[in-house]
Design a protein around this motif. Structure first.
Motif, PDB file in Angstrom:
ATOM      1  N   GLU A  45     -16.976  27.459 -16.184  1.00  0.00           N
ATOM      2  CA  GLU A  45     -16.368  28.752 -15.883  1.00  0.00           C
ATOM      3  C   GLU A  45     -15.260  29.058 -16.897  1.00  0.00           C
ATOM      4  O   GLU A  45     -15.069  30.201 -17.283  1.00  0.00           O
ATOM      5  CB  GLU A  45     -15.811  28.706 -14.471  1.00  0.00           C
ATOM      6  CG  GLU A  45     -15.577  30.091 -13.920  1.00  0.00           C
ATOM      7  CD  GLU A  45     -14.936  30.034 -12.561  1.00  0.00           C
ATOM      8  OE1 GLU A  45     -15.345  29.220 -11.729  1.00  0.00           O
ATOM      9  OE2 GLU A  45     -13.996  30.833 -12.359  1.00  0.00           O
ATOM     10  N   VAL A  46     -14.576  28.016 -17.310  1.00  0.00           N
ATOM     11  CA  VAL A  46     -13.512  28.198 -18.296  1.00  0.00           C
ATOM     12  C   VAL A  46     -14.109  28.689 -19.623  1.00  0.00           C
ATOM     13  O   VAL A  46     -13.581  29.589 -20.274  1.00  0.00           O
ATOM     14  CB  VAL A  46     -12.768  26.861 -18.527  1.00  0.00           C
ATOM     15  CG1 VAL A  46     -11.816  26.977 -19.696  1.00  0.00           C
ATOM     16  CG2 VAL A  46     -12.037  26.454 -17.269  1.00  0.00           C
ATOM     17  N   ASN A  80     -14.787  34.025 -17.843  1.00  0.00           N
ATOM     18  CA  ASN A  80     -13.415  33.553 -17.989  1.00  0.00           C
ATOM     19  C   ASN A  80     -12.369  34.657 -18.138  1.00  0.00           C
ATOM     20  O   ASN A  80     -11.201  34.389 -18.308  1.00  0.00           O
ATOM     21  CB  ASN A  80     -13.300  32.500 -19.091  1.00  0.00           C
ATOM     22  CG  ASN A  80     -13.541  33.066 -20.464  1.00  0.00           C
ATOM     23  OD1 ASN A  80     -13.669  34.279 -20.633  1.00  0.00           O
ATOM     24  ND2 ASN A  80     -13.606  32.209 -21.453  1.00  0.00           N
ATOM     25  N   PHE A  89     -10.500  34.020 -14.645  1.00  0.00           N
ATOM     26  CA  PHE A  89     -10.536  32.633 -14.214  1.00  0.00           C
ATOM     27  C   PHE A  89      -9.579  32.452 -13.044  1.00  0.00           C
ATOM     28  O   PHE A  89      -8.447  32.924 -13.079  1.00  0.00           O
ATOM     29  CB  PHE A  89     -10.138  31.729 -15.378  1.00  0.00           C
ATOM     30  CG  PHE A  89      -9.991  30.289 -14.993  1.00  0.00           C
ATOM     31  CD1 PHE A  89     -11.111  29.529 -14.690  1.00  0.00           C
ATOM     32  CD2 PHE A  89      -8.751  29.697 -14.924  1.00  0.00           C
ATOM     33  CE1 PHE A  89     -10.981  28.201 -14.326  1.00  0.00           C
ATOM     34  CE2 PHE A  89      -8.614  28.361 -14.558  1.00  0.00           C
ATOM     35  CZ  PHE A  89      -9.738  27.624 -14.256  1.00  0.00           C
TER      36      PHE A  89
END
Ligand code: ADP
Length: 768
Positions: free
Chosen positions: A437-438, A444, A447
């Motif tokens: 996900e980062v 992102n 986030f």
């Protein structure tokens, strides 16, 4: 009832309607009117009060409302200013019949008594009670209603009078009063009065409600204010100046570069803090949270330098060699500049430790004029380390990504994700999906760190990852990154890095000048060959540092003024040599073959030992072996059984003997199929008792039919053979292009033989 007409003095009023029952005071200016009043007072004291429609000079019947009130003069007083004060009590409705021609000082009126007889007795009683109840109800919700009027109401039996009295005692606008005055029919008046009272009750209720709410708010504000004042004075008493803390937060908030939403959220938290007990743990947590939020960069960014020429200069300035790596990075930066994408794809530098991955990342940051932060992912197992803990946990903290951003202080730093191959997942959630996900540019931008709670924009962050081994990077992460390999250094490369970079760096670090200390080339070469054994140059740098520190001390102690470290006196600084050129085990031995392995920390040689003993045909494998290696061993044995005839091995040899294969050396597991031919050679040697040449090393995968298949990591493997002092290396023929790719310097002095089958391997390796 016969209507009697009578003539009465007239008092003309404006904006007043004298409902019967009303007692009022008037000031009369006109002498004539006053006189008429006085006259009247001598008799029955009655006057007629009429309401004027429009102000006009001449009073006519038309300029007055038709219905007025016959009123009783209670009092009349002459005032000092020569006007007269009259107190009147309105008594009964009357209709104007005519107005005298003399300016309306007298009127002929006829009384209008209430027509109550027309009502049914019960009906009248019901109306009476109803209207009283309504009035009582109104008096309950509306302040300012005369309580005496309530008492007298109960004694009056006439409906008309009751209604009039109620209307008189209810604050109403002039127009409404006038309207009511004009309603001569009692039932009609009753109906109108009910509507009016109901409306008034509703209005009063709503008003009361609003009033209460406003009051409550005011009360709370006031209460808070007093409490805060009190808290303040207690703080002062205690010698604490804590209020300034809140003000400080607000000041920082005002200076923060962030969106309105973020600011509003922080403001809310600051407000919350002010309601918490100051010394309590909750306030402590809240304070930590606010400080973290205030330290996050949100919308603050630094300006990038998009100058490729400068970038190249900086990369060259900081690093020796690494041409391919630098080229790839410069290409990457050019594309990034052209597309104008802030984050862009993610570079992942893969190579053994100490080969300059971290320092390349730092140089990229330097080149782009970006803030640099390093986030170490080695050993991260808990998802919360990446995504933060929820604030409900004791000791909750932001995750290391949010923390990194906080350290950077801008939203567009270069963030180094160090050792991305060392993240692992346990029961506490999936670290690699959090990382995904980062790194995913789709996700992102928002986030979510559990601690921070407000979405963080990572889309401007330039991520650079490092890893030792590509194989250990979770696949989905690997797919998202642009892989750049950084490989081991040769001795020559190490020498140049040492001479041109590391020595300078260590001199600076230890405050030494070249005029005071010289580490000559021979010493450097010796450090490389006899004091270090590594793929990169980290240990080398450390050793150089050690020499520098010892020299610095010597100089300061005044023992020497200028020191030259050479090959001979090096041991004075670094002690005994740690590594000797590997000459051991070069003897030809039965059942021992030398393989070459690639490991995440560089190449290595590995001896494979095989023992044969009488038994039941069991194959045992021990030592540092991965599953793939075990399969390789079985394939090797199958091959040997298939060629048993050729080597005159007994038919039942494999049933009557146990085979034990062991890889003794090395703490790093060496997985991979590349030891296939080595194991097969060792087994064959053990079975046939023909020794294996001690001067050969080999790498290659084996098929059941004895074909040799290509393998990876050739550069590291050849380097490992070379530093172990082995010249002859057997390599799968299909790896020829890889070998040709390796620099001349590495291949120099090496006898690399390409093999296609086990037959060729045994022909070269076994010493007949
Ligand atoms: P890694 O991140 O790959 O483990 P580092 O970046 O920490 O390695 O490198 C270790 C040290 O070696 C650093 O001081 C670095 O500057 C130096 N170094 C590595 N490679 C080079 C090179 N090619 N030229 C100059 N210095 C280098």
């Amino acid at each position: 009832m016969p209507m009697s007409t009578r003539t009465l003095p007239a008092i003309i009023v404006k904006d007043a309607a004298l409902l019967p029952g009303l007692i009022v005071n008037f000031t009369i200016i006109q002498k004539k009117v006053a006189k008429a009043c006085e006259e009247s007072l001598k008799g029955d004291g009655l006057v007629f009060v009429a309401s004027q429609k429009e102000p006009s000079e001449k009073i006519t019947k038309e300029s007055l409302y038709e219905i007025g009130a016959i009123s009783l003069i209670r009092q009349i007083n002459k005032m000092p200013d020569k006007s007269f004060q009259v107190m009147l009590e309105s008594k009964i409705r009357a209709r104007i019949v005519s107005v005298d021609a003399d300016g309306g000082f007298f009127v002929d009126v006829e009384e209008i008594p209430d027509n109550e007889e027309s009502l049914d007795r019960i009906e009248k009683e019901a109306m009476l009670r109803h209207i009283r109840e309504l009035f009582f109800e109104l008096s309950n919700v509306k302040p300012g209603i005369n309580s005496n009027s309530l008492k007298s109401l109960n004694t009056i039996e006439e409906l008309g009078r009751t209604i009039d009295l109620i209307l008189v005692n209810t604050p109403l606008p002039y127009a409404v009063r006038l309207e009511c005055l004009e309603i001569t029919d009692v039932r009609e008046r009753y109906e109108r009065a009910v509507t009016i009272l109901n409306d008034e009750i509703q209005v009063a209720r709503v008003r009361n409600d609003l009033n209460r709410k406003v009051k409550e708010k005011v009360n709370k504000n006031q209460r808070d204010y007093y409490l805060r004042e009190e808290m303040d004075s207690i703080r002062k008493e205690l010698g604490e100046d804590a209020l300034s803390e809140e003000q400080e937060y607000r000041r920082e908030l005002a200076e923060l570069t962030a969106s309105d939403e973020v600011k509003a959220k922080i403001e809310k938290e600051i407000n919350r803090l002010s309601t918490l007990h100051d010394g309590g743990s909750e306030a402590q947590v809240e304070r930590g949270y606010i400080e973290t939020l205030l330290e996050m960069p949100w919308d603050k960014e630094s300006e990038d330098r998009n100058d490729i020429i400068a970038a190249k200069e900086i990369l060259d300035r900081d690093h020796f060699g690494l041409e391919k790596v630098k080229d790839r990075i410069l290409e990457f930066l050019s594309v990034r500049t052209l597309t104008g994408k802030g984050g862009g794809p993610i570079i992942c530098l893969i190579g053994p430790p100490g080969t300059g991955k971290t320092s390349i990342a730092r140089s990229i940051a330097d080149a782009l004029n970006k803030q640099y932060v390093r986030v170490s992912l080695g050993g991260v197992r808990d998802e919360a380390e990446i995504r933060g803990h929820r604030r409900t946990y004791v000791g909750a903290m932001p995750g290391n990504i949010a923390n990194g951003l906080r350290q950077a202080g801008v939203k567009n730093p270069l963030m180094l994700l160090d050792e991305i191959d060392k993240v692992s997942s346990d029961y506490k959630g999936d670290t690699s999906s959090a990382l995904l996900e980062v790194l995913d540019s789709e996700q992102n931008k928002h986030f979510r760190d559990h601690y921070i709670g407000i979405p963080i924009d990572l889309s401007e962050v330039m991520f650079v990852a490092t890893a030792n081994s590509a194989g250990d990077i979770p696949r989905p992460l690997y797919d998202r990154m642009e892989i750049i390999e950084v490989s081991s250094y040769t001795e020559n490369e190490k020498f140049h890095i040492g001479k041109d970079y590391l020595i300078k760096k260590q001199f600076e670090k230890n405050g030494l000048q070249p005029s005071k200390l010289t580490i000559n080339d021979a010493a450097l070469k010796k450090i490389i060959s006899s004091y270090t054994r590594e793929a990169g140059v980290r240990e080398l740098e450390r050793k150089i540092g050690e020499v520098c520190r010892k020299a610095a001390r010597s100089i300061l102690e005044g023992k020497e003024r200028k020191i030259v470290v050479n090959g001979k006196n090096l041991s004075d600084y670094l002690g005994k040599e740690k590594y000797k050129k590997d000459t051991a085990a070069k003897k030809d031995q039965v059942g021992i073959a030398r393989g070459l392995a690639w490991t995440p920390v560089g190449g290595d040689t590995l001896s494979i030992e095989v023992n044969i003993m009488p038994g039941k045909g069991v194959v045992e494998l021990t030592g540092q072996m991965g599953d793939v290696m075990k399969e390789s061993a079985m394939a090797g044995i199958s091959y040997i059984r298939s060629v048993a005839d050729k080597y005159k091995i007994d038919k039942d040899f494999f049933e009557k003997n146990d085979i034990h294969i062991h890889i003794p050396e090395g703490a790093v597991p060496k997985d991979g199929p590349s030891a296939g031919i080595t194991m097969a050679t060792a087994v064959l040697s053990a079975v046939t008792k023909i020794p294996v040449s001690g001067r050969i090393a080999m790498t290659g995968e084996i098929t059941l039919r004895g074909r040799v298949l290509p393998v990876g990591g050739l550069k590291e493997k050849i380097l490992a053979a070379k530093s172990a002092g082995i010249r002859r290396v057997l390599v799968p023929v299909e790896n020829k292009p890889d070998i040709e790719d390796i620099s001349e310097e590495i291949r120099e002095g090496m006898d690399i033989i390409y093999v296609t089958s086990m037959k060729e391997v045994t022909a070269l390796a076994l010493v007949d």
